[in-house]
Design a protein around this motif. Structure first.
Motif, PDB file in Angstrom:
ATOM      1  N   ARG A   8      25.851  -2.071  58.686  1.00 58.26           N
ATOM      2  CA  ARG A   8      26.055  -1.783  58.620  1.00 58.26           C
ATOM      3  C   ARG A   8      26.188  -0.337  57.308  1.00 58.26           C
ATOM      4  O   ARG A   8      25.891   0.978  57.816  1.00 58.26           O
ATOM      5  CB  ARG A   8      27.477  -1.634  58.954  1.00 58.26           C
ATOM      6  CG  ARG A   8      28.447  -0.884  59.231  1.00 58.26           C
ATOM      7  CD  ARG A   8      29.841  -1.356  59.469  1.00 58.26           C
ATOM      8  NE  ARG A   8      31.100  -0.830  58.258  1.00 58.26           N
ATOM      9  CZ  ARG A   8      31.400  -1.984  57.319  1.00 58.26           C
ATOM     10  NH1 ARG A   8      31.891  -2.933  57.540  1.00 58.26           N
ATOM     11  NH2 ARG A   8      31.532  -1.342  55.977  1.00 58.26           N
ATOM     12  N   ARG A   9      25.804  -0.730  56.419  1.00 55.89           N
ATOM     13  CA  ARG A   9      25.919  -0.223  55.418  1.00 55.89           C
ATOM     14  C   ARG A   9      24.302   0.913  55.198  1.00 55.89           C
ATOM     15  O   ARG A   9      25.089   2.030  54.672  1.00 55.89           O
ATOM     16  CB  ARG A   9      26.015  -0.790  53.689  1.00 55.89           C
ATOM     17  CG  ARG A   9      26.147   0.309  52.372  1.00 55.89           C
ATOM     18  CD  ARG A   9      27.809   0.722  53.030  1.00 55.89           C
ATOM     19  NE  ARG A   9      27.352   1.906  51.511  1.00 55.89           N
ATOM     20  CZ  ARG A   9      28.255   3.206  51.841  1.00 55.89           C
ATOM     21  NH1 ARG A   9      28.560   3.523  52.073  1.00 55.89           N
ATOM     22  NH2 ARG A   9      27.938   3.599  49.890  1.00 55.89           N
ATOM     23  N   ILE A  10      23.625   1.025  55.709  1.00 54.42           N
ATOM     24  CA  ILE A  10      22.818   1.248  55.673  1.00 54.42           C
ATOM     25  C   ILE A  10      22.995   2.565  56.956  1.00 54.42           C
ATOM     26  O   ILE A  10      22.268   3.507  56.210  1.00 54.42           O
ATOM     27  CB  ILE A  10      21.516   1.263  55.884  1.00 54.42           C
ATOM     28  CG1 ILE A  10      20.834  -0.360  55.367  1.00 54.42           C
ATOM     29  CG2 ILE A  10      20.588   1.655  56.167  1.00 54.42           C
ATOM     30  CD1 ILE A  10      20.460   0.682  53.466  1.00 54.42           C
ATOM     31  N   LEU A  11      23.424   2.286  57.661  1.00 51.45           N
ATOM     32  CA  LEU A  11      23.765   3.416  59.066  1.00 51.45           C
ATOM     33  C   LEU A  11      24.502   4.103  58.463  1.00 51.45           C
ATOM     34  O   LEU A  11      24.532   5.494  58.966  1.00 51.45           O
ATOM     35  CB  LEU A  11      23.728   2.429  59.980  1.00 51.45           C
ATOM     36  CG  LEU A  11      22.777   1.512  60.488  1.00 51.45           C
ATOM     37  CD1 LEU A  11      23.491   0.917  61.935  1.00 51.45           C
ATOM     38  CD2 LEU A  11      21.464   2.553  61.217  1.00 51.45           C
ATOM     39  N   GLU A  12      26.311   4.082  57.676  1.00 52.43           N
ATOM     40  CA  GLU A  12      27.072   4.614  57.190  1.00 52.43           C
ATOM     41  C   GLU A  12      26.122   5.490  56.393  1.00 52.43           C
ATOM     42  O   GLU A  12      26.249   6.449  56.418  1.00 52.43           O
ATOM     43  CB  GLU A  12      27.533   3.782  56.330  1.00 52.43           C
ATOM     44  CG  GLU A  12      28.756   3.040  57.552  1.00 52.43           C
ATOM     45  CD  GLU A  12      29.440   2.704  56.899  1.00 52.43           C
ATOM     46  OE1 GLU A  12      30.194   1.851  57.481  1.00 52.43           O
ATOM     47  OE2 GLU A  12      29.555   1.677  55.143  1.00 52.43           O
ATOM     48  N   LEU A  13      25.226   5.206  55.090  1.00 49.76           N
ATOM     49  CA  LEU A  13      24.251   5.829  54.444  1.00 49.76           C
ATOM     50  C   LEU A  13      23.758   6.906  54.688  1.00 49.76           C
ATOM     51  O   LEU A  13      23.787   8.208  54.780  1.00 49.76           O
ATOM     52  CB  LEU A  13      23.900   5.424  53.145  1.00 49.76           C
ATOM     53  CG  LEU A  13      24.658   4.914  52.521  1.00 49.76           C
ATOM     54  CD1 LEU A  13      23.654   3.094  52.202  1.00 49.76           C
ATOM     55  CD2 LEU A  13      25.282   5.566  51.672  1.00 49.76           C
ATOM     56  N   ALA A  14      22.975   6.384  56.347  1.00 48.14           N
ATOM     57  CA  ALA A  14      21.701   7.327  56.837  1.00 48.14           C
ATOM     58  C   ALA A  14      22.727   8.185  57.550  1.00 48.14           C
ATOM     59  O   ALA A  14      22.417   9.784  57.858  1.00 48.14           O
ATOM     60  CB  ALA A  14      21.547   6.840  57.612  1.00 48.14           C
ATOM     61  N   ALA A  15      24.006   8.277  57.677  1.00 46.20           N
ATOM     62  CA  ALA A  15      24.377   9.421  58.939  1.00 46.20           C
ATOM     63  C   ALA A  15      26.016  10.113  57.580  1.00 46.20           C
ATOM     64  O   ALA A  15      25.755  11.247  58.181  1.00 46.20           O
ATOM     65  CB  ALA A  15      25.927   8.501  59.944  1.00 46.20           C
ATOM     66  N   ASP A  16      25.930   9.938  56.329  1.00 49.29           N
ATOM     67  CA  ASP A  16      26.112  10.544  55.501  1.00 49.29           C
ATOM     68  C   ASP A  16      25.192  11.042  54.084  1.00 49.29           C
ATOM     69  O   ASP A  16      26.075  10.401  53.505  1.00 49.29           O
ATOM     70  CB  ASP A  16      27.621  10.052  55.452  1.00 49.29           C
ATOM     71  CG  ASP A  16      28.742  10.354  54.429  1.00 49.29           C
ATOM     72  OD1 ASP A  16      28.564  11.989  54.963  1.00 49.29           O
ATOM     73  OD2 ASP A  16      29.225  10.440  53.378  1.00 49.29           O
ATOM     74  N   ILE A  17      24.525  12.046  54.078  1.00 45.15           N
ATOM     75  CA  ILE A  17      23.812  12.270  53.289  1.00 45.15           C
ATOM     76  C   ILE A  17      24.679  13.534  52.280  1.00 45.15           C
ATOM     77  O   ILE A  17      24.270  14.811  53.322  1.00 45.15           O
ATOM     78  CB  ILE A  17      22.263  12.776  53.300  1.00 45.15           C
ATOM     79  CG1 ILE A  17      22.422  11.615  54.980  1.00 45.15           C
ATOM     80  CG2 ILE A  17      21.401  13.035  53.083  1.00 45.15           C
ATOM     81  CD1 ILE A  17      20.302  11.698  54.425  1.00 45.15           C
ATOM     82  N   PRO A  18      24.740  13.283  51.455  1.00 44.58           N
ATOM     83  CA  PRO A  18      25.336  14.624  50.607  1.00 44.58           C
ATOM     84  C   PRO A  18      24.472  15.170  50.339  1.00 44.58           C
ATOM     85  O   PRO A  18      23.414  14.799  49.899  1.00 44.58           O
ATOM     86  CB  PRO A  18      26.381  13.876  49.546  1.00 44.58           C
ATOM     87  CG  PRO A  18      26.329  13.008  49.378  1.00 44.58           C
ATOM     88  CD  PRO A  18      25.152  12.169  50.870  1.00 44.58           C
ATOM     89  N   ARG A  19      24.742  16.553  49.630  1.00 41.13           N
ATOM     90  CA  ARG A  19      23.669  17.985  49.327  1.00 41.13           C
ATOM     91  C   ARG A  19      22.417  17.970  50.104  1.00 41.13           C
ATOM     92  O   ARG A  19      20.971  18.509  49.523  1.00 41.13           O
ATOM     93  CB  ARG A  19      23.217  17.181  47.570  1.00 41.13           C
ATOM     94  CG  ARG A  19      24.548  16.870  46.802  1.00 41.13           C
ATOM     95  CD  ARG A  19      24.000  16.394  45.527  1.00 41.13           C
ATOM     96  NE  ARG A  19      24.976  16.286  44.369  1.00 41.13           N
ATOM     97  CZ  ARG A  19      25.482  17.848  43.905  1.00 41.13           C
ATOM     98  NH1 ARG A  19      24.472  18.637  44.075  1.00 41.13           N
ATOM     99  NH2 ARG A  19      26.295  17.845  42.751  1.00 41.13           N
ATOM    100  N   LEU A  20      22.572  18.587  51.432  1.00 44.09           N
ATOM    101  CA  LEU A  20      21.055  19.038  52.160  1.00 44.09           C
ATOM    102  C   LEU A  20      20.759  20.219  51.661  1.00 44.09           C
ATOM    103  O   LEU A  20      22.457  20.571  51.637  1.00 44.09           O
ATOM    104  CB  LEU A  20      21.774  18.533  53.391  1.00 44.09           C
ATOM    105  CG  LEU A  20      21.513  16.717  53.932  1.00 44.09           C
ATOM    106  CD1 LEU A  20      22.216  16.441  55.385  1.00 44.09           C
ATOM    107  CD2 LEU A  20      20.640  16.212  54.085  1.00 44.09           C
ATOM    108  N   GLY A  21      20.101  20.606  52.472  1.00 41.89           N
ATOM    109  CA  GLY A  21      19.866  21.852  52.266  1.00 41.89           C
ATOM    110  C   GLY A  21      19.015  22.389  50.386  1.00 41.89           C
ATOM    111  O   GLY A  21      18.256  21.164  50.152  1.00 41.89           O
TER     112      GLY A  21
END
Length: 154
Positions: A8-21
């Motif tokens: 669950r934690r890995i999937l949460e991190l993958a779904a919420d990636i800060p500083r994209l761009g």
């Protein structure tokens, strides 16, 4: 067994990636690619006084590459070049040699520990670490006169 690495934690991190761009004027950029899974991570860095002051990344990766990139984005700003080099080595040892998980300031990266048992997933998990260190190496290799003013004084 894949449930161990795609928890669950890995999937949460993958779904919420800060500083994209991408940064408008990065001091250094680096891209890393995994031939095995096709994942690619490109990072942009800015530093001052030996510490990361700004960071952005373009992440086209599997869930593990996304999760490790997400963690990096949450911890990279304010970290010193040496801390980030040490972090990469610590995570590499954790995955490839059974070493201990990072602790202290970087304890969140322990969530990647189950990947240790899946050698085919190591490369994508390490992409962000390798790209960050590559960018730091580019900055360190520049003559002091070509670095940012605060960095040249350090």
């Amino acid at each position: 067994m894949l449930d161990d690495i795609y928890n669950r934690r890995i999937l949460e991190l993958a779904a919420d990636i800060p500083r994209l761009g991408r940064l408008a004027a990065p001091e250094a950029s680096a891209s890393k690619h995994s031939k095995l899974c096709g994942s690619t991570v490109t990072v942009d860095l800015a530093t001052a006084d030996g510490r990361v002051t700004d960071f952005a990344h373009d992440v086209k990766a599997c869930a593990l590459g996304q999760a490790s990139s997400s963690l990096m984005a949450r911890h990279v700003v304010g970290a010193s070049a040496q801390e980030l080099r040490d972090l990469r080595e610590r995570v590499r040892r954790m995955l490839k040699e059974g070493g201990p998980a990072p602790d202290g300031r970087f304890a969140d990266f322990a969530v990647l520990e189950p990947v240790r048992d899946f050698k085919a997933r190591h490369a994508s998990t390490l992409l962000t670490f390798d790209a960050v260190v590559d960018a730091l190496d580019q900055i360190a290799a520049r003559p002091p006169a070509t670095r940012a003013p605060a960095e040249a004084e350090a």
